[in-house]
Design an enzyme around this catalytic site. Structure first.
Site, PDB file in Angstrom:
ATOM      1  CG  HIS A 132      -2.097  -0.876   1.126  1.00 20.91           C
ATOM      2  ND1 HIS A 132      -2.040  -2.215   1.452  1.00 20.91           N
ATOM      3  CD2 HIS A 132      -3.371  -0.643   0.709  1.00 20.91           C
ATOM      4  CE1 HIS A 132      -3.226  -2.767   1.266  1.00 20.91           C
ATOM      5  NE2 HIS A 132      -4.047  -1.839   0.809  1.00 20.91           N
ATOM      6  CE  LYS A 136      -3.919  -0.590   4.772  1.00 17.86           C
ATOM      7  NZ  LYS A 136      -5.183   0.039   5.208  1.00 17.86           N
TER       8      LYS A 136
END
Length: 243
Positions: A132, A136
């Site tokens: 990600h 995040k």
């Protein structure tokens, strides 16, 4: 027509959700809320609230929805066990769709993983790798954990007892009953998840790659329309998609 409101409306996901609502002929935009806004002042303006924020903000919004019997779609991840129980208890009083990933493709992948685990899982080493963007904050991702739960359940295992989160140093040879997780963070990766079943002489890799947040937004808006007027209860995207 379902009136849908967004909590965290000024964030990247919130903006994508608003775009999705505007493109969906089955729903109307019932308002957007962000830090400092009072949800309680606008409870008559929507039927379903969608929330992709942080656990503390989601739970605050959940309290408001409970007080006014409003349905809620929750895509937030990173909840503690106690917070998950709070959501579970709330579903006795209002209808809730709660899923770590609203993507139609991801939820189809979960179904494929369930089948794959039953066929080849007992004889394989299983690893889950997720990537990600650098912003995040929770890891492994909620989607990766859900994938692990699906695989573990299909094999009759308890993920809390068989999960391995990262490795370091000298260890014993790999236990076939464990499920390994690896998390990568960097750049602007929207989300990539791969589950690998390693067998002797071959391996099977099942991957889902997201290139746009709109896949999550479109799934969440679809869930909101589906949830309107449903009985109280805790639903998943598998329910929404009839999988």
């Amino acid at each position: 027509m379902t009136k849908v409101a967004i909590n965290g409306a000024k964030g990247k996901m919130g903006l994508a959700l608003i775009d999705s609502i505007n493109l969906n002929k089955n729903v109307n935009f019932g308002g957007g809320f962000d830090k400092g806004d009072s949800l309680d002042m606008a409870l008559d303006d929507f039927d379903v609230l969608i929330d992709f924020t942080r656990p503390e903000a989601t739970l605050s919004a959940l309290s408001s929805c409970l007080s006014s019997s409003k349905a809620m779609v929750i895509g937030t991840t990173g909840f503690s066990d106690n917070e998950l129980e709070t959501i579970n208890q709330a579903s006795n009083k209002i209808p809730i769709v709660f899923a770590p990933n609203m993507s139609i493709g991801v939820n189809l992948t979960l179904k494929i993983l369930e089948t794959s685990a039953k066929v080849i899982g007992p004889d394989s080493s299983i690893e889950i790798i997720e990537s990600h963007h650098r912003f995040k904050v929770d890891s492994p991702s909620g989607t990766a954990i859900k994938m692990g739960e699906v695989v573990a359940n299909a094999l009759g295992r308890d993920l809390s007892k068989c999960a391995i989160y990262g490795r370091e140093g000298i260890e014993e040879p790999r236990d076939l009953n464990t499920i390994g997780f690896s998390s990568i963070r960097g750049g602007d990766v929207v989300g990539e998840h791969t589950v690998i079943f390693f067998m002797e002489g071959e391996r099977v890799e099942i991957t889902h790659k997201a290139s746009s947040r709109m896949i999550y937004a479109n799934g969440a808006v679809r869930a909101a329309h589906w949830l309107h007027n449903k009985p109280n209860g805790l639903y998943s995207m598998q329910d929404v998609l009839d999988l």
